[in-house]
Every structure is written in structure tokens, then in C-alpha cells.
Design an enzyme around this catalytic site. Structure first.
Site, PDB file in Angstrom:
ATOM      1  CE1 TYR A   1      -4.452  -1.052   0.272  1.00  0.00           C
ATOM      2  CE2 TYR A   1      -3.366  -2.914   1.295  1.00  0.00           C
ATOM      3  CZ  TYR A   1      -4.477  -2.360   0.700  1.00  0.00           C
ATOM      4  OH  TYR A   1      -5.617  -3.105   0.528  1.00  0.00           O
TER       5      TYR A   1
ATOM      6  NE  ARG B   1     -28.853   6.370  41.402  1.00  0.00           N
ATOM      7  CZ  ARG B   1     -30.038   5.811  41.682  1.00  0.00           C
ATOM      8  NH1 ARG B   1     -30.249   4.541  41.394  1.00  0.00           N
ATOM      9  NH2 ARG B   1     -30.990   6.511  42.253  1.00  0.00           N
ATOM     10  CG  HIS B   2     -26.665  10.631  44.807  1.00  0.00           C
ATOM     11  ND1 HIS B   2     -27.599  10.063  45.639  1.00  0.00           N
ATOM     12  CD2 HIS B   2     -27.306  10.875  43.630  1.00  0.00           C
ATOM     13  CE1 HIS B   2     -28.764  10.002  45.013  1.00  0.00           C
ATOM     14  NE2 HIS B   2     -28.605  10.477  43.782  1.00  0.00           N
TER      15      HIS B   2
ATOM     16  CG  ASN C   1     -32.268   8.290  46.725  1.00  0.00           C
ATOM     17  OD1 ASN C   1     -31.063   8.506  46.809  1.00  0.00           O
ATOM     18  ND2 ASN C   1     -32.947   8.472  45.587  1.00  0.00           N
TER      19      ASN C   1
ATOM     20  N   GLY D   1     -35.922  13.927  42.081  1.00  0.00           N
ATOM     21  CA  GLY D   1     -35.355  15.270  41.934  1.00  0.00           C
ATOM     22  C   GLY D   1     -34.939  15.877  43.253  1.00  0.00           C
TER      23      GLY D   1
ATOM     24  NE  ARG E   1     -29.915  13.472  44.237  1.00  0.00           N
ATOM     25  CZ  ARG E   1     -30.579  14.500  43.696  1.00  0.00           C
ATOM     26  NH1 ARG E   1     -30.613  15.676  44.317  1.00  0.00           N
ATOM     27  NH2 ARG E   1     -31.177  14.370  42.524  1.00  0.00           N
TER      28      ARG E   1
ATOM     29  CD  GLU F   1     -31.177  12.078  37.727  1.00  0.00           C
ATOM     30  OE1 GLU F   1     -30.543  12.235  36.666  1.00  0.00           O
ATOM     31  OE2 GLU F   1     -31.467  10.962  38.177  1.00  0.00           O
TER      32      GLU F   1
ATOM     33  CE1 TYR G   1     -32.475   8.420  31.449  1.00  0.00           C
ATOM     34  CE2 TYR G   1     -34.850   8.704  31.547  1.00  0.00           C
ATOM     35  CZ  TYR G   1     -33.668   8.265  32.121  1.00  0.00           C
ATOM     36  OH  TYR G   1     -33.683   7.695  33.369  1.00  0.00           O
TER      37      TYR G   1
ATOM     38  CG  HIS H   1     -27.773  12.910  39.914  1.00  0.00           C
ATOM     39  ND1 HIS H   1     -28.293  13.194  41.148  1.00  0.00           N
ATOM     40  CD2 HIS H   1     -26.838  13.866  39.659  1.00  0.00           C
ATOM     41  CE1 HIS H   1     -27.713  14.298  41.615  1.00  0.00           C
ATOM     42  NE2 HIS H   1     -26.836  14.719  40.729  1.00  0.00           N
TER      43      HIS H   1
HETATM   44  O1  F6P Z   1     -35.142   8.555  42.001  1.00  0.00           O
HETATM   45  C1  F6P Z   1     -33.869   9.062  41.818  1.00  0.00           C
HETATM   46  C2  F6P Z   1     -33.717   9.769  40.484  1.00  0.00           C
HETATM   47  O2  F6P Z   1     -32.389  10.165  40.353  1.00  0.00           O
HETATM   48  C3  F6P Z   1     -34.649  10.983  40.288  1.00  0.00           C
HETATM   49  O3  F6P Z   1     -34.171  12.186  40.806  1.00  0.00           O
HETATM   50  C4  F6P Z   1     -34.844  10.989  38.790  1.00  0.00           C
HETATM   51  O4  F6P Z   1     -35.963  11.745  38.384  1.00  0.00           O
HETATM   52  C5  F6P Z   1     -34.958   9.530  38.519  1.00  0.00           C
HETATM   53  O5  F6P Z   1     -34.060   8.873  39.397  1.00  0.00           O
HETATM   54  C6  F6P Z   1     -34.604   9.142  37.107  1.00  0.00           C
HETATM   55  O6  F6P Z   1     -35.006   7.812  36.864  1.00  0.00           O
HETATM   56  P1  F6P Z   1     -36.273   7.516  35.922  1.00  0.00           P
HETATM   57  O7  F6P Z   1     -35.942   8.132  34.619  1.00  0.00           O
HETATM   58  O8  F6P Z   1     -36.306   6.000  35.884  1.00  0.00           O
HETATM   59  O9  F6P Z   1     -37.499   8.111  36.513  1.00  0.00           O
END
Ligand code: F6P
Length: 416
Positions: A166, A221-222, A228, A234, A271, A291, A331, A357
């Protein structure tokens, strides 16, 4: 935000064998798919093996071998035709992965693409560093079906002769090749010629930050937060007692895993920052890592949302990836804002720990593990678990470490 507009663009790789073209092609495909642009790699080597079997030795690649030359052109054209057909049907970006080492070959590709109204962007990989070339030959080519059952040293010899064939006819890109990005020695130098448009510019950015130094990336994650515990989404609540214990366990785990101080990234939320603080090292707080914004549903439980906003609840169930919370995000939106984090992750040569998150880590994980972006809302990223990802030749090796001795309260989920 809607699914991004995908231009009619073909990325055409250029370079001698063992210059990392396929590595770059696959990385670009992964990045583009993640950003929402359907992308497919068409590798001419695979077409050759499929049609002719893997038995060609180096002399088959010699420019003096007219029969070899004819067959090589045939498979190159077949792959190109399939790519253009796929682009027509899928409205996606095609990556044409071959050496495309002569001007004549590139003109043929250019002409065929133009006939279909497809713009061409050449991406050339030049590498003169013998150590990188040798490592590439040993790491990737020796495992190729081309050399199945052959002694490694004989395979290396054969492959180096193939490269020499080549080299005799190789013509590097220049001005009359039009639009191109030329990468020299894995990003040591980057040359850009006649580049137009948003997406091609973004690719330059991506390619400039790419490197091949392997280093682990940890995602976690935290620690468990007050929210939680109460099953609320949120918010900006502090860690629970168990969350604080996780932060300590994480600090001990990281000390054990790495002698060097890792780069630690958090979001700007309490968090994640509280979780990272226990490590006692500098951290960087990124807004982009916050998040998913649940908009009007922030601070509610999934049951509250189902009761107060039944239509929203159903809409999210039916398309969790594209669903956007009123005055919040989807998303798909999260992925767009994480682009800068991916570029930064690609750039880092040191080990990185991301304390994030659930939704944000799903999106990062999907990129790193090459999982279709629209699958990411359903990925499992549990609390109190460290995900260790180590880049390999064409992907990442994954290990998960659960750092919670006692079982943690079952987390509420918003299932499919
Ligand atoms: O429950 C924890 C968390 O981080 C929330 O703050 C967020 O809205 C959620 O998870 C995201 O997960 P899903 O998209 O499955 O609702």
C-alpha cells in the site's frame, strides 16, 4: 428538543493498514449514534472476507497483482453501494472504512456519493510512530480471521509486507480531495480542510480529544439521599445516614483501587458533592451532570405523578426516552447536554470517578458501553454500586462493585 437533524454525510476513512482507521470509525459511529444520528460502518475488509474468504496473503494486495486489484475494486464497490443504499433508507451517516489510499479510488467514492446527493468528509489517519503501528498489528490484526491458525510472527511478517504494498501507491490527502480532517500520530497534529457545518465541526472536536491511553473510568450514583428514602424524585436533599456510610465506603474503595489521586467529578447537587467530599481530594462540580430535570414533577413520588398528572405518567411510560417533563427535560435532552462531558472524558488520560445521578449515569453508561441511546432509560444503575469501566481495543470491560453490606431499601422505579 427534537431528534437532531442528520445531514446526508458520508465519512470516508483514508490511511495505510494498521493506522487505527477501524478504531476511529467505530468510535465515531458510537458517538454519532449516541447523539441521535443513526450511523453504520461499512468495512471493506469484512466484505472481502465474506465474498472471497480470509485466505489472501500479502501478494494479493500488491499493485502488480491485476486479478487482486480487480477483486479489491469489486468488493470496495459492493460495500460502497450497500452504504449508499443504507443511507437512503435509514437517513443515517455512513462510514466507509477502507484504505482509500489513492486519489483515483477517492475520486470514485466522491463521484458515487455526489450522484446520491451525499457530502463526503474524508478522515485520514497518518501514523509514523513505529511503536504504535507494531502495537496495532499485534493487538488487532493478529486476531483477525485473515490470520486464523497462523504463527504470530509469520502473520506479522505477512501484514508488514501488505502495508509495504500500500505504501508504494499511497497518496495522502491534499487540497483537491475537498473536505477533510487529517489526524497525525493520534491527534498530535490535526489538519482541517474545507470543513463546513455543525456536525463536521463537532467531529473535529471529538477527534482532537481522542487518545488511546487506557485508564479506568468509575461511575457511581451519590449515596442514598433523604429524597431516596421518602421515594421522591429530583430535589436537592442531603445524604441519609446510609448515604453517608456509602460515601465513606466509596472513599476507602477508591484508595484501595488507585494509587494516583483520581479526577473526581460531581454534579452541582448536594447529594453528589457530599458523597465525594469523604474522599478528601479536589473535585469538580459540573452543572451538565445534574440529574434529569423533572420540571413540574420535581419533588413528587411516582404515585403522586400518576395521580396528579395521569396523562404525563402514561406518556412517559410509552416513550421514556423522548418524553419531556413539562418545564423539564427528556433523556434525549440529557444526552445533548452531556456531550461536553463525553468530550472531556475522552480527553482525560488520568483515571476519572464520576459521582452522578441515575438518569445522567444511564446516558453516560450507554455511550461508554455502546448501547442504543433509546435503551438508556431502562438501564440498571443501582445505588451504592461502583461501575468500573476499562477501555479495550473496541469497547470497555465492565466490573461492578456493590459497597453496601446491609441491604438497602427497595428503590421505587418508574418502569417501562
Ligand atoms: O429517584 C432518583 C432519580 O435520580 C430521580 O431524581 C430521577 O428523576 C430519577 O431517578 C430518574 O429515573 P427515571 O428516569 O427512571 O425516573
Amino acid at each position: 428538543m427534537h431528534t437532531p437533524h442528520t445531514p446526508k454525510l458520508a465519512l470516508v476513512m483514508v490511511g495505510l493498514p494498521a493506522r487505527g482507521k477501524s478504531y476511529i470509525a467505530r468510535k465515531l459511529a458510537r458517538y454519532l449514534c449516541w447523539l441521535g444520528h443513526p450511523t453504520e460502518v461499512f468495512n471493506v475488509g469484512s466484505y472481502r472476507r465474506e465474498r472471497l474468504g480470509p485466505a489472501q496473503t500479502e501478494d494479493w494486495f500488491s499493485p502488480q497483482n491485476t486479478e487482486g486489484e480487480r477483486l479489491r475494486m469489486e468488493v470496495a464497490e459492493a460495500a460502497l453501494a450497500d452504504m449508499l443504499k443504507w443511507m437512503r433508507e435509514a437517513v443515517g451517516i455512513g462510514i466507509y472504512d477502507a484504505t482509500n489510499s489513492t486519489k483515483e479510488r477517492r475520486r470514485m467514492v466522491q463521484r458515487r456519493c455526489e450522484e446520491e446527493g451525499v457530502r463526503v468528509l474524508f478522515i485520514e489517519s497518518i501514523c509514523n510512530d513505529r511503536r504504535i503501528i507494531d502495537a496495532t498489528v499485534r493487538e488487532t490484526k493478529l486476531h483477525s480471521p485473515d490470520y486464523a491458525g497462523m504463527e504470530p510472527d509469520d502473520a506479522v511478517k505477512d501484514f508488514l509486507k501488505r502495508i509495504a504494498h500500500y505504501e508504494k501507491v499511497y497518496e495522502t490527502l491534499d487540497d483537491d480531495d475537498g473536505s477533510y480532517i487529517q489526524l497525525v500520530d493520534v491527534g498530535r497534529r490535526v489538519v482541517i480542510n474545507q470543513l463546513h457545518g455543525y456536525l463536521p465541526s463537532r467531529l473535529v472536536f471529538f477527534l482532537m480529544n481522542m487518545h488511546i491511553t487506557p485508564r479506568p473510568i468509575w461511575l457511581t450514583r451519590h449515596g442514598e439521599s433523604e429524597y431516596n428514602v421518602s421515594g421522591l424524585i429530583g430535589g436537592d436533599s442531603p445524604l441519609s445516614e446510609r448515604g453517608v456510610q456509602y460515601a465513606r465506603a466509596l472513599a476507602a474503595f477508591m484508595k484501595d483501587r488507585t494509587k494516583a489521586t483520581p479526577t473526581v467529578w460531581t454534579s452541582t447537587m448536594r447529594r453528589t458533592m457530599e458523597t465525594a467530599r469523604a474522599m478528601g481530594c479536589p473535585t469538580v462540580a459540573w452543572k451538565a451532570l445534574d440529574e434529569i430535570d423533572a420540571g413540574v414533577c420535581d419533588g413528587k413520588s411516582y404515585q403522586d405523578i400518576e395521580r396528579d398528572y395521569p396523562d404525563e405518567f402514561t406518556a412517559r411510560r410509552s416513550d421514556k426516552f423522548r418524553y419531556r417533563y413539562p418545564r423539564g427535560e427528556s433523556y434525549e435532552d440529557v444526552i445533548q447536554r452531556l456531550d461536553s462531558i463525553i468530550i472531556e472524558l475522552e480527553r482525560q488520560r488520568e483515571p476519572v470517578l464520576v459521582v452522578g445521578h441515575q438518569a445522567v449515569l444511564r446516558a453516560l453508561y450507554a455511550y461508554l458501553m455502546d448501547i442504543a441511546a433509546d435503551e438508556c432509560p431502562h438501564l440498571s444503575i443501582p445505588l451504592h454500586t461502583v461501575i468500573q469501566l476499562t477501555p479495550t481495543a473496541y469497547g470497555c470491560r465492565e466490573e461492578r462493585f456493590r459497597l453496601e453490606p446491609e441491604s438497602i431499601a427497595q428503590e421505587p422505579t418508574s418502569s417501562r
